[in-house]
Design an enzyme around this catalytic site. Structure first.
Site, PDB file in Angstrom:
ATOM      1  N   ASP A  47       0.825  -1.213   0.000  1.00 61.32           N
ATOM      2  CA  ASP A  47       0.000   0.000   0.000  1.00 61.32           C
ATOM      3  C   ASP A  47       0.865   1.272   0.000  1.00 61.32           C
ATOM      4  O   ASP A  47       2.103   1.200  -0.090  1.00 61.32           O
ATOM      5  CB  ASP A  47      -0.934  -0.067   1.225  1.00 61.32           C
ATOM      6  CG  ASP A  47      -2.342   0.392   0.900  1.00 61.32           C
ATOM      7  OD1 ASP A  47      -2.500   1.256   0.040  1.00 61.32           O
ATOM      8  OD2 ASP A  47      -3.283  -0.111   1.546  1.00 61.32           O
ATOM      9  N   ASP A 107     -10.345   3.330  -3.637  1.00 59.28           N
ATOM     10  CA  ASP A 107     -11.038   2.151  -3.097  1.00 59.28           C
ATOM     11  C   ASP A 107     -12.478   2.035  -3.615  1.00 59.28           C
ATOM     12  O   ASP A 107     -13.198   3.017  -3.704  1.00 59.28           O
ATOM     13  CB  ASP A 107     -11.081   2.223  -1.568  1.00 59.28           C
ATOM     14  CG  ASP A 107      -9.704   2.003  -0.946  1.00 59.28           C
ATOM     15  OD1 ASP A 107      -8.699   2.029  -1.694  1.00 59.28           O
ATOM     16  OD2 ASP A 107      -9.640   1.806   0.274  1.00 59.28           O
TER      17      ASP A 107
HETATM   18  C1  GLA Z   1      -6.050   1.210   1.392  1.00 62.40           C
HETATM   19  C2  GLA Z   1      -6.195   0.229   0.228  1.00 62.40           C
HETATM   20  C3  GLA Z   1      -7.286  -0.790   0.549  1.00 62.40           C
HETATM   21  C4  GLA Z   1      -6.944  -1.526   1.842  1.00 62.40           C
HETATM   22  C5  GLA Z   1      -6.749  -0.527   2.973  1.00 62.40           C
HETATM   23  C6  GLA Z   1      -6.198  -1.184   4.227  1.00 62.40           C
HETATM   24  O1  GLA Z   1      -7.197   2.011   1.526  1.00 62.40           O
HETATM   25  O2  GLA Z   1      -6.490   0.911  -0.958  1.00 62.40           O
HETATM   26  O3  GLA Z   1      -7.436  -1.711  -0.511  1.00 62.40           O
HETATM   27  O4  GLA Z   1      -5.784  -2.291   1.653  1.00 62.40           O
HETATM   28  O5  GLA Z   1      -5.823   0.505   2.605  1.00 62.40           O
HETATM   29  O6  GLA Z   1      -6.024  -0.278   5.276  1.00 62.40           O
END
Ligand code: GLA
Length: 373
Positions: free
Chosen positions: A126, A183
């Site tokens: 990430d 997301d």
């Molecule tokens: C980010 C990523 C998600 C997930 C969260 C976890 O938002 O884009 O897919 O992995 O972190 O905290």
């Protein structure tokens, strides 16, 4: 070579967020097998964020939370491997993960060694809490090289949400897939906004490194971490078909231990998975001439001289439209012999036009071959 075709699996985040445990992961691995998902091609079982303690161990290593994972990660990895599946985990390029757990900035090699020692086959990486002086390409190169130095073959799944024109440099870091969007949330608007933002970026995907337009929300029905209203079953089918045509990795996000039969059938649709896993992995061509508002009309070359012609309707009302085969470059003297991949129905050979009657939030995908007249 890893990721010759888009990786397929399950990830804990969409439904479970911080509620990840050994029991959940083992039951999910069991369900991957018993529901037929494994036979359909899904192989990675991935724990996302929130698996570790809040501080590193005395030796500097990340430590699995013993309350969530009482037997440790190697035990879980062995269990997942015993089912013929692969094991994935998560870290982040910054100093803390997005949920605030320790992550890999300046610990890249040690963490890669720790993951390799656990028996990890896949690492999602990430982009939260990144120091301002460190740029994205550098950090993704670093972890990619650390994984290579770990001595274990680990698929590298980058996740920087499409920032910094990631599509122009991520393949050069050695990543095998990369999140090219923010997301997803479990509703039609979020799903379609994400997909439509990527249409012109499809040519950046290909064997060895695929655009990841985020994990599937199919079958979540407004339950879990990214719940946001949910979709109906037809809309989840639309979502799945779109991810297949756009060659995204297929990472399931619902609770597969309790999914219903309709969800199972959607996720296991052989014809759609065959499209997603096409060995040539050529991007869909958006038929831009006269592209009508609210529709995605496209054409895609497949292996074995086959083709796809498809239409997706993002609107809340039906649409009757057509594709002129001149606009996909059909040479004079040729026709397309098409069949509907959902119903299996054969169409008359098309020379000039193919009509699309698309329900609200509906789609049509034809697979076909060229015939000479
Ligand atoms: C980010 C990523 C998600 C997930 C969260 C976890 O938002 O884009 O897919 O992995 O972190 O905290």
């Amino acid at each position: 070579m890893l990721a010759k075709t888009p990786p397929m699996g399950w990830n804990s985040w969409n439904t479970f967020a911080e509620d990840v445990t050994e029991a959940l992961l083992m039951e999910t691995a069991d369900a991957m097998v018993s529901t037929g998902l494994q036979a359909a091609g899904y192989e990675y079982v991935v724990i996302d964020d929130c698996w570790s303690l809040r501080t590193r161990g005395a030796d500097g290593r990340l430590v699995a939370d013993p309350e969530k994972f009482p037997h440790g990660m190697k035990y879980l990895a062995d269990y997942i491997h015993s089912k013929g599946l692969k094991f994935g985990m998560y870290s982040c390029a910054g100093t803390r993960t997005c949920a605030g757990y320790p992550s890999s900035f300046e610990y890249e090699l040690l963490d890669a060694q720790t993951f390799a020692g656990f028996g990890v086959d896949f690492l999602k990486y990430d982009f939260c809490n990144k120091p301002t002086h460190a740029d994205g390409p550098l950090l993704y190169h670093r972890m990619s090289m650390a994984l290579k130095a770990s001595g274990r073959e680990i698929l590298f799944s980058a996740c920087n949400w499409g920032c910094d024109q990631v599509e122009t440099w991520i393949r050069s870091t050695g990543a095998h897939m990369y999140r090219s969007t923010g997301d997803i949330f479990d509703n039609f608007q979020s799903m379609s906004d994400i997909a439509r933002s990527q249409i012109m970026k499809l040519p950046y995907a290909g064997p060895g490194c695929f655009n990841d337009i985020d994990m599937l929300v199919c079958g979540m029905h407004d339950k879990g971490n990214v719940a946001a209203g949910g979709m109906n079953d037809a809309e989840y089918r639309f979502h799945f078909a779109l991810w297949c045509v756009m060659q995204s990795p297929l990472m399931i996000g619902c609770d597969i231990r309790s999914m219903d039969e309709v969800t199972r059938a959607t996720l296991c649709n052989k014809e759609l998975i065959r499209i997603n896993q096409d060995a040539e992995a050529r991007p869909a061509y958006s038929i831009s001439r006269k592209q009508p508002e609210g529709l995605f009309l496209g054409f895609k070359h497949l292996e074995n001289n086959e083709f796809l012609l498809f239409g997706f309707n993002f609107k809340e009302k039906p649409d009757l439209t057509f594709v002129e085969l001149f606009d996909v470059g059909l040479p004079k003297g040729c026709a397309l012999q098409l069949h509907d991949v959902i119903t299996g129905e054969e169409e008359a050979a098309a020379v000039d036009y193919v009509h699309f009657l698309l329900p609200a939030h509906g789609f049509k995908i034809y697979r076909g071959t060229l015939v000479t007249l």
